[in-house]
Enzyme design. Structure first.
Site, PDB file in Angstrom:
ATOM      1  N   ASP A 209      31.714  46.438  -2.182  1.00 47.46           N
ATOM      2  CA  ASP A 209      32.702  45.324  -1.469  1.00 47.46           C
ATOM      3  C   ASP A 209      33.234  45.870   0.246  1.00 47.46           C
ATOM      4  O   ASP A 209      33.701  46.800   0.579  1.00 47.46           O
ATOM      5  CB  ASP A 209      33.942  44.770  -1.960  1.00 47.46           C
TER       6      ASP A 209
ATOM      7  N   TYR B 102      35.651  30.408  12.836  1.00 45.34           N
ATOM      8  CA  TYR B 102      34.052  30.793  12.992  1.00 45.34           C
ATOM      9  C   TYR B 102      33.847  31.130  14.369  1.00 45.34           C
ATOM     10  O   TYR B 102      32.950  31.840  14.294  1.00 45.34           O
ATOM     11  CB  TYR B 102      33.580  29.466  12.749  1.00 45.34           C
TER      12      TYR B 102
ATOM     13  N   LYS C  72      31.848  34.646  14.980  1.00 46.96           N
ATOM     14  CA  LYS C  72      30.949  34.760  15.325  1.00 46.96           C
ATOM     15  C   LYS C  72      30.114  35.715  16.761  1.00 46.96           C
ATOM     16  O   LYS C  72      29.400  36.476  17.125  1.00 46.96           O
ATOM     17  CB  LYS C  72      29.500  33.448  14.787  1.00 46.96           C
TER      18      LYS C  72
END
Length: 294
Positions: free
Chosen positions: A73, A170, A174
């Site tokens: 993880d 988002y 990104k």
């Protein structure tokens, strides 16, 4: 014909999608690839999908490399540190390529909502997985490269610039990897280690195939299926397209000159004559420009 024979790579977040395609393509080029992620046989991640890192490692080996699955993880510092300690011991300190592809945000973005309406907890978790996890991974991976004065770190993202991507959370998730590559390139330059960002075009991932209700064998049936973005799906690419581009990029001799830049899959295809596994050579860049996306 194996340009990455003898090279050691980590693909962080290689359970599915671009990560799986990248890992398998590096194997195709002869590399030893540590395939990391949270989903293992018998224990799926919170995404609750069937793909596992063991399957990815088997693909790497089947295609000519050596695949090594390691459950990690990447938001947990101790697990990431243990990964690179393992590589340091098993590979005598050699690490040639680190691909940061951790994402896990598929179900976190609430499209069509302003940032103050969007779930804050989901938005922040997205940053944890797509930004913090990349930082932790590079923090522990870079010293192996710095010590040997060679290597490449690749930040996988969505898009080639800083424009808004339809959701603040988002967009931040990104755009950040692009700047991570630029900033890491500056810090790494004195040690002859390169860092770049890479983006696929319209990615025909397992989840996207599920969304359109098709498989890789009949994917083109979705183009006229009536779903939103179906017409754009005709220009999609498999995860191996960007993977083969990354393999060619990693084998190039001018990495330091490229450091700090963003390379879309279609540009890598143009430069290295990359053909997708389905025999096509899609060019999302040209298509997107024609339709005002870029």
């Amino acid at each position: 014909m194996k340009p990455l024979q003898g090279k050691i790579a980590v693909v962080a977040g290689s359970t599915r999608g671009a990560g799986r395609g990248i890992a398998a393509s590096l194997g195709e080029a002869g590399a030893t690839v540590y395939c990391t992620g949270r989903s293992i046989r018998g224990h799926a991640s919170d995404l609750n999908r069937a793909e596992t890192i063991e399957e990815t490692a088997e693909l790497v080996t089947a295609r000519g490399g050596i695949g090594i699955p390691v459950k990690v993880d990447h938001t947990v510092e101790e697990e990431v540190q243990a990964l690179f300690e393992q590589i340091n011991m098993e590979q005598d300190g050699q690490l040639d390529l680190l691909v940061n592809n951790i994402w896990g945000g598929e179900k976190l973005t609430e499209w069509g909502k302003s940032f103050w309406e969007h779930s804050l907890s989901k938005g922040l978790l997205m940053q944890e997985r797509a930004v913090k996890a990349h930082l932790i991974t590079s923090h522990y991976g870079a010293p192996l490269m710095v010590k040997r004065k060679k290597g490449l770190i690749i930040e996988v993202t969505d898009g080639i610039d800083y424009r808004y991507r339809g959701s603040l959370f988002y967009s931040l998730a990104k755009i950040s990897p692009i700047h991570l590559a630029t900033a890491m390139a500056a810090d790494l330059q004195p040690f002859e280690v390169a860092a770049v960002a890479v983006t696929p075009g319209f990615l025909r991932s397992e989840e996207m195939l599920d969304h359109f209700g098709v498989t890789e064998d009949n994917w083109f049936d979705a183009v006229h299926g009536g779903k939103q973005d179906a017409e754009h799906f005709a220009q999609s690419e498999t995860p191996y397209f960007v993977g083969r581009g990354i393999a060619a990029l990693a084998a190039s001799k001018d990495l330091l000159e490229r450091s700090g830049q963003v390379f879309p899959s279609w540009q890598l295809s143009d430069e290295f004559n990359i053909i997708d596994v389905d025999g096509r050579q899609p060019h999302w860049g040209n298509y997107a420009k024609q339709h005002g996306f870029l």
